[in-house]
Scaffold this motif. Structure first.
Motif, PDB file in Angstrom:
ATOM      1  N   ALA A 177      84.050 -44.527  44.976  1.00  0.00           N
ATOM      2  CA  ALA A 177      85.470 -44.532  45.374  1.00  0.00           C
ATOM      3  C   ALA A 177      86.125 -45.842  44.944  1.00  0.00           C
ATOM      4  O   ALA A 177      87.242 -45.848  44.418  1.00  0.00           O
ATOM      5  CB  ALA A 177      85.603 -44.336  46.878  1.00  0.00           C
ATOM      6  N   LEU A 178      85.412 -46.947  45.142  1.00  0.00           N
ATOM      7  CA  LEU A 178      85.965 -48.254  44.748  1.00  0.00           C
ATOM      8  C   LEU A 178      86.123 -48.340  43.230  1.00  0.00           C
ATOM      9  O   LEU A 178      87.117 -48.864  42.732  1.00  0.00           O
ATOM     10  CB  LEU A 178      85.061 -49.385  45.251  1.00  0.00           C
ATOM     11  N   ALA A 179      85.144 -47.790  42.510  1.00  0.00           N
ATOM     12  CA  ALA A 179      85.205 -47.844  41.041  1.00  0.00           C
ATOM     13  C   ALA A 179      86.393 -47.023  40.527  1.00  0.00           C
ATOM     14  O   ALA A 179      87.106 -47.450  39.612  1.00  0.00           O
ATOM     15  CB  ALA A 179      83.895 -47.328  40.455  1.00  0.00           C
ATOM     16  N   LEU A 180      86.614 -45.861  41.143  1.00  0.00           N
ATOM     17  CA  LEU A 180      87.720 -45.008  40.698  1.00  0.00           C
ATOM     18  C   LEU A 180      89.068 -45.653  41.025  1.00  0.00           C
ATOM     19  O   LEU A 180      89.994 -45.631  40.202  1.00  0.00           O
ATOM     20  CB  LEU A 180      87.612 -43.636  41.370  1.00  0.00           C
ATOM     21  N   LEU A 181      89.164 -46.241  42.213  1.00  0.00           N
ATOM     22  CA  LEU A 181      90.393 -46.943  42.578  1.00  0.00           C
ATOM     23  C   LEU A 181      90.652 -48.086  41.595  1.00  0.00           C
ATOM     24  O   LEU A 181      91.770 -48.280  41.124  1.00  0.00           O
ATOM     25  CB  LEU A 181      90.287 -47.477  44.020  1.00  0.00           C
ATOM     26  N   ARG A 182      89.596 -48.814  41.271  1.00  0.00           N
ATOM     27  CA  ARG A 182      89.726 -49.947  40.341  1.00  0.00           C
ATOM     28  C   ARG A 182      90.227 -49.473  38.977  1.00  0.00           C
ATOM     29  O   ARG A 182      91.132 -50.085  38.393  1.00  0.00           O
ATOM     30  CB  ARG A 182      88.372 -50.641  40.198  1.00  0.00           C
ATOM     31  N   GLU A 183      89.650 -48.375  38.519  1.00  0.00           N
ATOM     32  CA  GLU A 183      90.031 -47.832  37.205  1.00  0.00           C
ATOM     33  C   GLU A 183      91.533 -47.520  37.157  1.00  0.00           C
ATOM     34  O   GLU A 183      92.243 -47.934  36.238  1.00  0.00           O
ATOM     35  CB  GLU A 183      89.210 -46.557  37.003  1.00  0.00           C
ATOM     36  N   HIS A 184      92.026 -46.801  38.175  1.00  0.00           N
ATOM     37  CA  HIS A 184      93.451 -46.443  38.202  1.00  0.00           C
ATOM     38  C   HIS A 184      94.328 -47.675  38.469  1.00  0.00           C
ATOM     39  O   HIS A 184      95.437 -47.771  37.961  1.00  0.00           O
ATOM     40  CB  HIS A 184      93.708 -45.377  39.268  1.00  0.00           C
TER      41      HIS A 184
END
Ligand SMILES: [Zn+2]
Length: 218
Positions: free
Chosen positions: A109-116
């Motif tokens: 979840a943190l990685a996806l948030l970071r990506e966006h």
């Protein structure tokens, strides 16, 4: 809270009462309602996502108009962007509910948030005006993913710095909306007292009168 319930996608006209999160990033999470009982997803198309973004004033009107025209010409690419936005939405729901229950969000979840979020940063530029450096949206930031990346950008810059003990999930039945409690006392339990607060109250009332009735029985 991981939902195994079947999510129904249904058309929806956004109304003022749907906007209770305290920030568009949380209101975006709330475009799925009733996650605890019968989840309904109100984003039935990319144009609906644009309607939502306009309703919460997420982006300037000219940007949304351009994206609408582009989506009309490239519906398949717009649909893929909608699907990506929904994956982010579910990751944000997981992140928020884990924070509420004092657990660490998942790495994914943190990685996806970071990506966006990074995409959101790239959509901005720094300008000098009125004697100061200002952050603004780039004129050429017109990607279909701009809505999701703006939500992520807001989540990181506006929501996560807030006091996390004020992050809430509605206690009402068939709701699960998330919000920031900005009330003075910090005791807000419902998305909206008149909707979920009353539903919970009448449930308690019926439970109490059932108890009374069974107590009166010989
Ligand atoms: Zn509620």
């Amino acid at each position: 809270m991981k939902s195994i319930l079947q999510v129904r996608i249904e058309p929806h006209q956004f109304r003022k009462r749907d906007i209770i999160g305290g920030d568009p990033a949380l209101d975006f999470v709330n475009t799925v309602t009733g996650r605890d009982q019968s989840p309904r997803d109100w984003l039935d198309s990319y144009p609906r996502l644009l309607e939502w973004a306009a309703f919460v004033h997420l982006l300037p009107k000219r940007v949304l108009r351009t994206l609408a025209k582009k989506a009309h010409k490239e519906p398949a690419a717009a649909a893929i962007a909608l699907a990506r936005a929904k994956v982010l939405r579910e990751a944000l729901f997981e992140l928020v509910t884990r924070i509420i229950s004092r657990r660490a969000p998942s790495k994914s979840a943190l990685a996806l948030l970071r990506e966006h979020w990074i995409t959101g940063i790239k959509a901005h530029e720094l300008r000098f005006g009125d004697g100061r450096v200002l952050v603004g949206l780039r004129d050429d930031a017109l990607d279909f993913d701009l809505i999701a990346s703006t939500v992520a950008y807001r989540m990181v810059h506006q929501v996560l710095p807030l006091p996390m003990d004020r992050l809430r999930i509605c206690q009402g039945p068939n709701c699960s909306w998330v919000f920031i409690d900005s009330s003075k006392a910090g005791r807000r339990r419902w998305c909206d007292m008149t909707v979920c607060g009353n539903a919970a109250k009448s449930r308690r009332f019926h439970a109490r009168s059932r108890q009374r009735r069974s107590a009166q029985r010989p």
